[in-house]
Design an enzyme around this catalytic site. Structure first.
Site, PDB file in Angstrom:
ATOM      1  CG  ASP A  84     -13.956   2.682  -2.261  1.00 37.84           C
ATOM      2  OD1 ASP A  84     -14.437   2.409  -1.150  1.00 37.84           O
ATOM      3  OD2 ASP A  84     -13.442   3.793  -2.530  1.00 37.84           O
ATOM      4  CG  HIS A 128      -8.661   3.047   4.467  1.00 34.89           C
ATOM      5  ND1 HIS A 128      -8.927   4.258   5.060  1.00 34.89           N
ATOM      6  CD2 HIS A 128      -9.759   2.769   3.690  1.00 34.89           C
ATOM      7  CE1 HIS A 128     -10.105   4.705   4.656  1.00 34.89           C
ATOM      8  NE2 HIS A 128     -10.634   3.823   3.834  1.00 34.89           N
TER       9      HIS A 128
HETATM   10  C1  HEM Z   1     -13.034   0.735   3.379  1.00 31.83           C
HETATM   11  C2  HEM Z   1     -10.964   3.296  -0.162  1.00 31.83           C
HETATM   12  C3  HEM Z   1     -11.681   7.379   2.359  1.00 31.83           C
HETATM   13  C4  HEM Z   1     -14.328   4.856   5.515  1.00 31.83           C
HETATM   14  C5  HEM Z   1     -12.373   1.068   2.235  1.00 31.83           C
HETATM   15  C6  HEM Z   1     -11.878   0.131   1.260  1.00 31.83           C
HETATM   16  C7  HEM Z   1     -11.329   0.860   0.268  1.00 31.83           C
HETATM   17  C8  HEM Z   1     -11.423   2.249   0.613  1.00 31.83           C
HETATM   18  C9  HEM Z   1     -10.704   0.321  -1.008  1.00 31.83           C
HETATM   19  C10 HEM Z   1     -11.972  -1.409   1.370  1.00 31.83           C
HETATM   20  C11 HEM Z   1     -13.198  -1.966   0.758  1.00 31.83           C
HETATM   21  C12 HEM Z   1     -14.495  -1.544   1.398  1.00 31.83           C
HETATM   22  O1  HEM Z   1     -14.910  -2.090   2.409  1.00 31.83           O
HETATM   23  O2  HEM Z   1     -15.089  -0.619   0.883  1.00 31.83           O
HETATM   24  C13 HEM Z   1     -10.988   4.621   0.219  1.00 31.83           C
HETATM   25  C14 HEM Z   1     -10.421   5.708  -0.544  1.00 31.83           C
HETATM   26  C15 HEM Z   1     -10.616   6.846   0.174  1.00 31.83           C
HETATM   27  C16 HEM Z   1     -11.312   6.487   1.382  1.00 31.83           C
HETATM   28  C17 HEM Z   1      -9.732   5.551  -1.905  1.00 31.83           C
HETATM   29  C18 HEM Z   1     -10.210   8.261  -0.133  1.00 31.83           C
HETATM   30  C19 HEM Z   1      -9.169   8.586  -0.812  1.00 31.83           C
HETATM   31  C20 HEM Z   1     -12.443   7.040   3.444  1.00 31.83           C
HETATM   32  C21 HEM Z   1     -12.915   7.980   4.424  1.00 31.83           C
HETATM   33  C22 HEM Z   1     -13.673   7.265   5.317  1.00 31.83           C
HETATM   34  C23 HEM Z   1     -13.656   5.884   4.888  1.00 31.83           C
HETATM   35  C24 HEM Z   1     -12.616   9.481   4.429  1.00 31.83           C
HETATM   36  C25 HEM Z   1     -14.436   7.713   6.530  1.00 31.83           C
HETATM   37  C26 HEM Z   1     -14.464   8.915   7.029  1.00 31.83           C
HETATM   38  C27 HEM Z   1     -14.218   3.534   5.189  1.00 31.83           C
HETATM   39  C28 HEM Z   1     -14.910   2.467   5.901  1.00 31.83           C
HETATM   40  C29 HEM Z   1     -14.509   1.270   5.307  1.00 31.83           C
HETATM   41  C30 HEM Z   1     -13.611   1.634   4.224  1.00 31.83           C
HETATM   42  C31 HEM Z   1     -15.885   2.619   7.061  1.00 31.83           C
HETATM   43  C32 HEM Z   1     -14.952  -0.135   5.696  1.00 31.83           C
HETATM   44  C33 HEM Z   1     -14.113  -0.665   6.815  1.00 31.83           C
HETATM   45  C34 HEM Z   1     -14.538  -2.073   7.203  1.00 31.83           C
HETATM   46  O3  HEM Z   1     -14.026  -3.029   6.606  1.00 31.83           O
HETATM   47  O4  HEM Z   1     -15.416  -2.188   8.062  1.00 31.83           O
HETATM   48  N1  HEM Z   1     -12.071   2.348   1.821  1.00 31.83           N
HETATM   49  N2  HEM Z   1     -11.520   5.133   1.361  1.00 31.83           N
HETATM   50  N3  HEM Z   1     -12.894   5.786   3.760  1.00 31.83           N
HETATM   51  N4  HEM Z   1     -13.457   3.000   4.189  1.00 31.83           N
HETATM   52 FE1  HEM Z   1     -12.417   4.053   2.831  1.00 31.83          FE
END
Ligand code: HEM
Length: 353
Positions: free
Chosen positions: A155, A228
């Site tokens: 993450d 996501h």
């Molecule tokens: C990408 C997990 C909540 C925004 C990701 C990734 C994971 C992840 C595993 C893919 C790896 C990475 O690029 O970091 C989670 C979990 C969350 C959560 C477990 C809550 C339970 C959120 C929330 C937001 C968010 C609330 C924004 C308001 C993003 C963004 C990316 C991302 C901007 C990158 C997308 C890209 O590839 O450009 N998240 N996330 N995430 N997440 Fe989350």
């Protein structure tokens, strides 16, 4: 002058502190009590000194603290106007899932390689704040293996790096009084891990948009529910708008609690809000982020983390509302007569243009 050049002399708080081994997310409200705002103001202005005291005991542990201030108290605490976009977190209501809005006046995001440094810093700071504040939530996060969340995925990979980092996180010329500051959104999520574990790895990967073992990005879905990764990507007029995330796992196996503390720093608050709308309402509406079927948002608050200089100066005497020295606060009924009998313009008459 470019906006990045403009920001150089304005030192931000430690928004870009490296991903740490441990962190504390402390959300406080200011009590409605005599002197509470004065206590909070002077304590927050002095955070850098407390930090220095504790951080010095192990410089390798890189203790840092970012202070965020919420919309409800911004005016009274800073005695000035608020950053352009600052407002209370608006709940996001989708067909299936809700991102609730919960109280929060002050956020302390404390990070270090060592838990004891975070603990000690938090203790000293709360001592100073005393009963001027109420603790709404204290979450202790920990690094889980190779920066994984409790769902098992790496993450934070897509976080901006290099010059893209300040460009994505620090306010610039668009709101000059607040240059070097950053909007911060926090949300506490809990996961029903047993239900998540019942999915196949392929199902989990389709929900996240990356492979689980080696973190490789999957193609965006052509039709149907998007991953996501896709829903949290905000593109406007061909330009992708990044944010900085420093999510941390938290919880207690014995207590049956498994969570992710989401924290996002952004130069523009609307970018995070657009991400949340895409996740909770869906794109197209109705096709929400399936990560939410396994992640329940329990809290939601917005803060603004001003520049380090702004924070430090918060306790200075406010210029417009009068000097602190009561003797000089006595305003003469009429301007004093100049001793030399002139109009009193002095050298102003000859001052260069
Ligand atoms: C990408 C997990 C909540 C925004 C990701 C990734 C994971 C992840 C595993 C893919 C790896 C990475 O690029 O970091 C989670 C979990 C969350 C959560 C477990 C809550 C339970 C959120 C929330 C937001 C968010 C609330 C924004 C308001 C993003 C963004 C990316 C991302 C901007 C990158 C997308 C890209 O590839 O450009 N998240 N996330 N995430 N997440 Fe989350």
């Amino acid at each position: 002058m470019t906006s990045s050049a403009r920001r150089v002399p304005i030192e931000p708080q430690a928004v870009d502190a490296p991903l740490s081994g441990t962190a504390v997310f402390l959300v406080l409200t200011v009590r409605d009590a005599a002197g509470a705002f004065d206590t909070v103001r002077s304590t927050l202005a002095g955070v850098a000194d407390v930090l220095k005291n504790v951080a010095f005991r192990d410089l390798d542990a890189a203790l840092s603290c970012t202070v965020g201030i919420g919309a409800r108290v911004w005016g009274e605490l800073t005695r000035g106007p608020a950053p352009k976009e600052l407002h209370v977190f608006p709940a996001v209501v989708g067909d299936r899932h809700i991102a609730p809005s919960t109280p929060g006046d002050v956020l302390l995001h404390i990070r270090a390689a060592r838990r004891d440094l975070c603990f000690e810093f938090e203790r000293q700071l709360l001592d100073l704040l005393g009963d001027a504040v109420e603790v709404v939530d204290e979450t202790v996060g920990f690094r889980y293996f190779d920066v994984r969340d409790l769902l098992g995925f790496v993450d934070g990979t897509a976080n901006p790096v290099g010059q893209n980092l300040p460009d994505a996180t620090l306010v610039g010329d668009e709101d000059p009084a607040f240059a070097g500051g950053s909007y911060v959104v926090v949300q506490k999520y809990t996961h029903p891990l047993d239900r998540w574990r019942a999915l196949t790895t392929e199902q989990q990967e389709a929900i996240i948009g990356r492979t689980k073992a080696d973190n490789i990005e999957l193609d965006d879905a052509e039709t149907g529910q998007k991953s996501h990764k896709t829903l949290s990507t905000v593109v406007v007029d061909g330009a992708e708008h990044d944010i900085l995330r420093d999510n941390m796992p938290f919880g207690s196996p014995a207590g049956g609690e498994f969570g992710t503390y989401f924290i996002g720093y952004a130069r523009r608050l609307w970018v995070i809000e657009r991400m949340l709308q895409r996740m909770f309402i869906g794109d197209p509406p109705g096709l929400h982020d399936r990560l939410l079927d396994f992640s329940t948002a329990r809290t939601g608050s917005v803060f603004f983390a001003p520049s380090a200089a702004f924070l430090e100066a918060m306790d200075d005497d406010p210029a417009p509302s009068g000097p602190a020295d009561p003797a000089s606060a006595v305003v003469p009924a009429s301007p004093p007569e100049p001793a030399d009998g002139s109009l009193g313009l002095g050298s102003l008459q000859t001052a260069p243009e």
